[in-house]
Scaffold this motif. Structure first.
Motif, PDB file in Angstrom:
ATOM      1  N   VAL A   1       0.837  -1.198   0.000  1.00  0.00           N
ATOM      2  CA  VAL A   1       0.000   0.000   0.000  1.00  0.00           C
ATOM      3  C   VAL A   1       0.877   1.255   0.000  1.00  0.00           C
ATOM      4  O   VAL A   1       0.568   2.235  -0.681  1.00  0.00           O
ATOM      5  N   PHE A   2       1.980   1.208   0.730  1.00  0.00           N
ATOM      6  CA  PHE A   2       2.903   2.339   0.773  1.00  0.00           C
ATOM      7  C   PHE A   2       3.467   2.610  -0.625  1.00  0.00           C
ATOM      8  O   PHE A   2       3.544   3.763  -1.058  1.00  0.00           O
TER       9      PHE A   2
ATOM     10  N   GLN B   1      -7.487   0.074   3.200  1.00  0.00           N
ATOM     11  CA  GLN B   1      -8.345   0.280   2.037  1.00  0.00           C
ATOM     12  C   GLN B   1      -8.561  -1.052   1.321  1.00  0.00           C
ATOM     13  O   GLN B   1      -7.604  -1.798   1.115  1.00  0.00           O
ATOM     14  N   PRO B   2      -9.793  -1.358   0.934  1.00  0.00           N
ATOM     15  CA  PRO B   2     -10.025  -2.585   0.172  1.00  0.00           C
ATOM     16  C   PRO B   2      -9.365  -2.457  -1.201  1.00  0.00           C
ATOM     17  O   PRO B   2      -9.518  -1.439  -1.885  1.00  0.00           O
TER      18      PRO B   2
ATOM     19  N   ALA C   1     -22.166   6.556  -3.517  1.00  0.00           N
ATOM     20  CA  ALA C   1     -20.779   6.742  -3.082  1.00  0.00           C
ATOM     21  C   ALA C   1     -20.299   5.507  -2.338  1.00  0.00           C
ATOM     22  O   ALA C   1     -21.096   4.672  -1.909  1.00  0.00           O
ATOM     23  N   SER C   2     -18.987   5.423  -2.180  1.00  0.00           N
ATOM     24  CA  SER C   2     -18.393   4.346  -1.383  1.00  0.00           C
ATOM     25  C   SER C   2     -18.580   4.639   0.095  1.00  0.00           C
ATOM     26  O   SER C   2     -19.033   5.704   0.486  1.00  0.00           O
ATOM     27  N   ASP C   3     -18.160   3.694   0.884  1.00  0.00           N
ATOM     28  CA  ASP C   3     -18.217   3.844   2.336  1.00  0.00           C
ATOM     29  C   ASP C   3     -17.366   5.039   2.763  1.00  0.00           C
ATOM     30  O   ASP C   3     -16.194   5.117   2.422  1.00  0.00           O
ATOM     31  N   PRO C   4     -17.944   6.011   3.481  1.00  0.00           N
ATOM     32  CA  PRO C   4     -17.193   7.213   3.882  1.00  0.00           C
ATOM     33  C   PRO C   4     -15.977   6.928   4.762  1.00  0.00           C
ATOM     34  O   PRO C   4     -15.111   7.773   4.901  1.00  0.00           O
TER      35      PRO C   4
ATOM     36  N   LEU D   1     -10.905   6.015  -1.309  1.00  0.00           N
ATOM     37  CA  LEU D   1     -11.958   5.753  -2.296  1.00  0.00           C
ATOM     38  C   LEU D   1     -12.797   7.004  -2.541  1.00  0.00           C
ATOM     39  O   LEU D   1     -13.116   7.326  -3.687  1.00  0.00           O
ATOM     40  N   ILE D   2     -13.143   7.701  -1.482  1.00  0.00           N
ATOM     41  CA  ILE D   2     -13.920   8.935  -1.624  1.00  0.00           C
ATOM     42  C   ILE D   2     -13.127   9.950  -2.433  1.00  0.00           C
ATOM     43  O   ILE D   2     -13.647  10.590  -3.350  1.00  0.00           O
ATOM     44  N   PHE D   3     -11.831  10.103  -2.138  1.00  0.00           N
ATOM     45  CA  PHE D   3     -10.995  11.040  -2.878  1.00  0.00           C
ATOM     46  C   PHE D   3     -10.952  10.689  -4.359  1.00  0.00           C
ATOM     47  O   PHE D   3     -11.108  11.563  -5.222  1.00  0.00           O
ATOM     48  N   LEU D   4     -10.734   9.416  -4.689  1.00  0.00           N
ATOM     49  CA  LEU D   4     -10.651   9.013  -6.094  1.00  0.00           C
ATOM     50  C   LEU D   4     -11.980   9.206  -6.823  1.00  0.00           C
ATOM     51  O   LEU D   4     -12.005   9.604  -7.987  1.00  0.00           O
TER      52      LEU D   4
END
Length: 139
Positions: free
Chosen positions: A2-3, A44-45, A86-89, A94-97
């Motif tokens: 992820v990093f 993050q999934p 929307a995705s899960d807050p 995910l929200i940003f993308l």
């Protein structure tokens, strides 16, 4: 993993913002990608994150096409407010993308994120070229 993905995404954003692929600029981008603080929180999934990243990348050429369509349409626009799921807050990346993909579209902006009956949704304001031809002005 992820990093690494986070650093690569930051470097991608840096190169898009600066439009410079010189070695010095890439070194500055790598330095910034490593030095900026990384998000802490729930993991993050992976599958939804990759789908959202792909949608954000696909939105760039689509935005150019829509911009050309708006330029060619003249001064007439249709204004509308729409809602989109929307995705899960809790998953901020995910929200940003998702917001990035929406706001890349010309004359489209996310006004807010709210909880509806069927889950979270974005309220979006957008302008679109009018489907009708402008009226002819009689002299």
């Amino acid at each position: 993993m992820v990093f690494l993905l986070s650093c690569l995404f930051r470097l991608l954003l840096w190169t898009l913002l600066t439009a410079d692929l010189s070695a010095l600029n890439l070194a500055i981008g790598v330095g910034l990608a490593l030095l900026l603080p990384h998000a802490r929180g729930p993991r993050q999934p992976l599958a939804p994150t990759l789908r959202a990243l792909l949608r954000s990348l696909i939105a760039v050429p689509l935005a150019y096409g829509e911009a050309l369509a708006l330029i060619g349409s003249g001064d007439r626009e249709e204004e509308s407010w729409i809602e989109r799921p929307a995705s899960d807050p809790r998953h901020r990346l995910l929200i940003f993308l998702e917001v990035l993909a929406i706001t890349l579209t010309p004359f489209t902006i996310v006004l807010g994120l709210s909880n509806g009956e069927r889950g979270p949704k974005y309220t979006i304001h957008q302008l679109r070229p009018s489907r009708t031809k402008p009226e002819e002005v009689q002299p």
